[in-house]
Design a protein around this motif. Structure first.
Motif, mmCIF file in Angstrom:
data_model
loop_
_atom_site.group_PDB
_atom_site.id
_atom_site.type_symbol
_atom_site.label_atom_id
_atom_site.label_comp_id
_atom_site.label_asym_id
_atom_site.label_seq_id
_atom_site.Cartn_x
_atom_site.Cartn_y
_atom_site.Cartn_z
ATOM 1 N N ASN A 110 0.607 -1.604 -0.135
ATOM 2 C CA ASN A 110 0.048 -0.198 0.236
ATOM 3 C C ASN A 110 0.895 1.238 -0.345
ATOM 4 O OD1 ASN A 110 -1.520 2.053 0.948
ATOM 5 N ND2 ASN A 110 -2.850 0.596 1.006
ATOM 6 N N ALA A 112 0.277 4.678 0.337
ATOM 7 C CA ALA A 112 -0.274 5.425 1.543
ATOM 8 C C ALA A 112 0.541 4.858 3.085
ATOM 9 C CB ALA A 112 -1.701 5.734 2.070
ATOM 10 N N THR A 170 0.395 12.845 2.966
ATOM 11 C CA THR A 170 -0.904 14.016 2.574
ATOM 12 C C THR A 170 -2.098 13.223 3.441
ATOM 13 O OG1 THR A 170 -1.861 12.210 0.372
ATOM 14 C CG2 THR A 170 -0.170 13.720 0.041
ATOM 15 N N ASP A 171 -3.084 14.225 3.994
ATOM 16 C CA ASP A 171 -4.459 13.986 4.330
ATOM 17 C C ASP A 171 -5.080 12.739 4.034
ATOM 18 O OD1 ASP A 171 -3.760 15.626 5.588
ATOM 19 O OD2 ASP A 171 -5.376 17.491 5.037
ATOM 20 N N GLU A 172 -5.153 12.527 2.426
ATOM 21 C CA GLU A 172 -5.518 11.234 1.819
ATOM 22 C C GLU A 172 -5.149 9.891 2.418
ATOM 23 O OE1 GLU A 172 -8.676 10.952 -0.005
ATOM 24 O OE2 GLU A 172 -8.892 13.475 0.502
ATOM 25 N N GLU A 173 -3.492 9.596 1.910
ATOM 26 C CA GLU A 173 -3.424 9.003 2.650
ATOM 27 C C GLU A 173 -2.818 8.401 4.231
ATOM 28 O OE1 GLU A 173 1.105 9.508 0.069
ATOM 29 O OE2 GLU A 173 1.450 9.833 1.373
ATOM 30 N N LYS A 175 -5.818 9.282 5.707
ATOM 31 C CA LYS A 175 -6.726 8.699 5.571
ATOM 32 C C LYS A 175 -6.336 6.800 5.250
ATOM 33 C CE LYS A 175 -9.919 12.763 4.857
ATOM 34 N NZ LYS A 175 -10.747 13.262 3.196
ATOM 35 N N GLU A 176 -6.126 6.813 4.246
ATOM 36 C CA GLU A 176 -6.433 5.449 3.640
ATOM 37 C C GLU A 176 -5.424 4.665 4.899
ATOM 38 O OE1 GLU A 176 -5.809 1.982 1.488
ATOM 39 O OE2 GLU A 176 -7.166 3.651 1.226
ATOM 40 N N ARG A 179 -7.979 3.729 7.997
ATOM 41 C CA ARG A 179 -8.922 3.032 6.746
ATOM 42 C C ARG A 179 -7.932 0.990 7.224
ATOM 43 N NH1 ARG A 179 -9.684 -0.403 3.189
ATOM 44 N NH2 ARG A 179 -7.413 -0.376 2.113
#
Length: 215
Positions: A110, A112, A170-173, A175-176, A179
């Protein structure tokens, strides 16, 4: 383990019995694994890295996750020098995560998680092991995992403001990563810590060079 006494005689200080099958499988998987064991055994004027060997043996023979998580930290500490922080080979990390920890490729590969591991590795290379230790010891029922990462990222942003060359996810990473941790906490935590104690992959190094060239 042997050494010389004051008279120059050879003295046996410590002995251990290991499962030859588990070690032979580990060594034969990759020359990097063989090189890892050689570093731990030491040469003629070095003592074996006993603490690392014990945890590696326990991880390989008993699939003990606590030992697997302790091993990278001990390996880095015991094989590094004053001028060089010695990390695990990526190929060895791949074996530990896939064959010993039995972690899925979705987590191991992954991007992230790799991104966050890069940040954690920055502090490990500074011999600041507190973040890695706290993540390693975190329990799912507590907030230690999230709080440690948040604290690390705050310090990372401060280092970035001070013109330090540190990568931040990043913020998206993030979040991943959370998760993944929500779905399989132990596997995500284990992969994050062990990846952080490894040398960067070729793809990661190339990405770093591209960023530096842009700057």
């Amino acid at each position: 383990m042997i050494s010389k006494d004051n008279r120059g005689d050879t003295v046996v200080e410590q002995t251990a019995i290991v499962n030859a099958i588990s070690f032979s499988k580990f060594i034969s998987y990759s020359p990097y694994n063989s090189a890892t064991v050689e570093k731990l055994l030491g040469n003629y004027n070095e003592k074996p890295k006993i603490s690392s060997l014990i945890e590696l043996t326990n991880a390989l023979e008993n699939f003990n996750n606590d030992s697997l998580l302790k091993f990278p930290r001990l390996y880095v500490q015991e094989t590094s020098t004053n001028n060089w922080v010695n990390l695990l080979y990526p190929e060895t990390v791949k074996y530990l995560l896939k064959e010993v920890a039995m972690i899925s490729s979705e987590i191991i590969e992954n991007s992230a998680l790799w991104s966050l591991a890069r940040t954690l590795r920055y502090f490990i290379r500074e011999r600041k092991y507190g973040y890695a230790d706290d993540i390693r010891n975190a329990r799912k029922e507590s907030k230690d995992f999230e709080e440690t990462i948040a604290k690390m990222l705050r310090e990372g942003r401060l280092r970035l403001e001070q013109k330090e060359k540190i990568h931040l996810p990043t913020d998206e990473e993030m979040k991943e990563v959370f998760r993944l941790a929500n779905e399989d906490f132990e596997a995500t935590k284990t992969a994050l810590v062990i990846l952080a104690f490894s040398f960067p992959s070729r793809a990661e190094e190339e990405q770093t060079r591209e960023v530096q060239n842009e700057v």
